[in-house]
Design an enzyme around this catalytic site. Structure first.
Site, PDB file in Angstrom:
ATOM      1  N   CYS A 105       0.828  -1.213   0.000  1.00 47.89           N
ATOM      2  CA  CYS A 105       0.000   0.000   0.000  1.00 47.89           C
ATOM      3  C   CYS A 105       0.855   1.252   0.000  1.00 47.89           C
ATOM      4  O   CYS A 105       0.353   2.357  -0.245  1.00 47.89           O
ATOM      5  CB  CYS A 105      -0.953   0.003   1.188  1.00 47.89           C
ATOM      6  SG  CYS A 105      -0.140   0.155   2.790  1.00 47.89           S
ATOM      7  N   GLU A 115      -5.860   1.699  -8.142  1.00 47.65           N
ATOM      8  CA  GLU A 115      -4.760   1.097  -7.382  1.00 47.65           C
ATOM      9  C   GLU A 115      -4.482  -0.279  -8.000  1.00 47.65           C
ATOM     10  O   GLU A 115      -5.238  -1.230  -7.795  1.00 47.65           O
ATOM     11  CB  GLU A 115      -5.118   0.951  -5.907  1.00 47.65           C
ATOM     12  CG  GLU A 115      -3.972   0.390  -5.089  1.00 47.65           C
ATOM     13  CD  GLU A 115      -4.340   0.141  -3.633  1.00 47.65           C
ATOM     14  OE1 GLU A 115      -3.426   0.165  -2.790  1.00 47.65           O
ATOM     15  OE2 GLU A 115      -5.525  -0.092  -3.350  1.00 47.65           O
TER      16      GLU A 115
END
Length: 499
Positions: free
Chosen positions: A281, A382
């Site tokens: 992340c 993402e």
């Protein structure tokens, strides 16, 4: 095929459900284990064990908690390699990267071992005549953690060491894709002397998650994962009256100014984009090149990226391993195969890559996309894979505006030799974690980790002081001991005043 168990009340438990998930080795693609998916009754059993134990653990001395955590830390240190091997076998990341994950988890255990300092209260004497006021922090009760596949040891250790050090009991729902690290941590905690029921593990899917979110005895929920699920966790648990910290997704930008050391910037971009196959992340997934440096920077990134050795994580020569599942591999590849149609220039195409002798593994190669428009899916989403996008802007202001327009605000970085520009960036950029010539600005354990905007739902970041505050609640005690010389106090219906 090996079958895993839950960990409830200090021992393995097969649970009551007959539903199972399959655990693959990403390097081979082979199914090597199965993991039980908890039923509502299984979750209830874990929460009940945690609640029963909280009655004594929540009142245990800080010295006892610290002693157990110090023993756990020693066992964790001694078992680094064993835990890293479990991570590599089920997640796919290379062994050195898995060892780094364990090391960063150890930082939070270190912090938890010193929880006595974090839990010190405050005292003000003589706030009024013979009146003292003290502030204390107390545990919440049963708390839960729901953690992702990409860091199966580190992210749980961002949560449970501080939670149990504060006096709470804990129920962990790890990712069903790589659950063995969580079970190893449970075993080590038990070996360290943690009382039965303080730490519990239930495996599963949405059934287990929803029960934790609904259960009236779960007082707080910590989550790390994608933004859609983080939003769901926050909304559902908050509606049920729980305290929530839900960390979501990211699109981390790296702004490279014309005065930057381009070799250092290229090294950083490659390391931060392709480490752990991009399944972080905090991975850098978008480089924003300012001014005329774009061509030179892209070439330097390309030269380094195409030399990366991809292979099984247990091969010491491998620098990058496979992706977690075949389905995820295919999704990541689709961003590359569709990039040209969306206006991007494909510099490196890793789709279709495989490793000889491991053809069934979940492999993908290095991809580098240049001159990516902000409308492209490869920029907006993402990706969570080894795909680095490069965007071109003319000025610092344009680059800052581009970054701040992103719905994500997890981490960001600037590469420059200009201290004034760096200071301006760290104040103006809308992100929770900022690196100055540091590509992955993951804070050390005694600070806190967390983003802004769609990267965080809830008021608290994770670990550090925020972690201690999240897992405790404040109480203020006002005390007056009358002096016999005062005589009768009498009735006074006026609002209390300090004098």
């Amino acid at each position: 095929m090996k079958s895993l168990d839950h960990w409830i009340n200090g021992r393995p438990s097969k649970g009551s459900s007959e539903r199972y998930g399959l655990v693959h080795n990403p390097a081979t693609g082979h199914q090597e284990k199965q993991v039980p998916f908890a039923s509502v009754e299984d979750v209830d059993a874990a929460v009940a064990a945690a609640k029963d134990t909280y009655a004594t653990w929540g009142k245990s001395s800080l010295a006892k908690r610290s002693t157990i955590l110090f023993k756990f830390r020693a066992l964790l240190d001694a078992n680094r390699d064993a835990i890293a091997e479990l991570i590599t076998a089920e997640h796919g990341k290379v062994h050195s990267d898995a060892l780094g994950e364990v090391a960063r988890g150890l930082e939070i255990v270190d912090l938890a071992c010193g929880i006595t300092v974090q839990l010190k209260g405050e005292l003000s004497t003589e706030v009024a005549s013979r009146v003292d006021v003290s502030s204390i922090r107390q545990p919440l009760g049963v708390v839960a953690g729901i953690t992702p596949f990409n860091f199966p040891a580190m992210v749980p250790m961002w949560m449970f060491p501080i939670a149990i050090a504060c006096g709470n009991t804990f129920v962990l729902k790890p990712s069903e894709k790589d659950p063995s690290a969580a079970m190893k941590l449970a075993e080590l905690l038990s070996e360290a002397g943690l009382p039965d029921g303080v730490f519990n593990v239930v495996h599963g899917d949405k059934v287990a998650v929803d029960r934790l979110l609904d259960h009236p005895d779960v007082k707080a929920v910590s989550f790390v994962g994608s933004t859609p699920i983080a939003r769901y966790i926050h909304t559902t648990a908050s509606t049920n009256g729980k305290r929530v910290q839900a960390l979501g997704g990211a699109k981390n930008h790296m702004l490279v100014l014309p005065d930057a050391d381009l070799d250092a910037a290229a090294d950083a971009a490659v390391s931060a984009a392709y480490g752990s196959a991009g399944e972080r992340c905090m991975a850098i997934s978008a480089v924003v090149a300012v001014g005329a440096i774009g061509d030179e920077l892209v070439e330097k990134i390309r030269e380094r990226a195409e030399k990366i050795k991809i292979g099984p994580g247990n091969d010491p020569t491998s620098e990058m391993g496979p992706l977690i599942t075949a389905a995820h591999r295919d999704k990541v590849a689709s961003y590359v195969t569709g990039a040209a149609a969306e206006g991007s220039e494909i510099v490196l195409d890793g789709s279709g890559f495989t490793v000889e002798g491991f053809e069934d593994g979940h492999w993908i190669g290095i991809s580098l996309l240049d001159k990516v428009p902000t409308t492209a899916k490869a920029y907006q989403d993402e990706i969570f894979g080894p795909v680095l996008t490069v965007l071109r802007v003319d000025t610092y202001e344009e680059g800052l505006a581009l970054i701040n327009a992103s719905p994500f605000g997890n981490g960001t970085a600037i590469f420059t030799r200009d201290g004034g520009a760096a200071r301006r960036f760290q104040l103006e950029v809308e992100a929770g974690m900022v690196g100055v010539n540091v590509p992955i600005p993951v804070p050390v354990g005694y600070h806190s980790f967390g983003g802004w905007k769609d990267s965080l739902f809830g008021d608290h970041h994770i670990y550090g002081n925020d972690g201690t505050h999240f897992y405790t609640r404040g109480k203020v005690v006002t005390t007056r001991w009358p002096d016999p010389a005062d005589g009768p106090s009498g009735v006074d219906l006026g609002f209390p005043r300090n004098h």
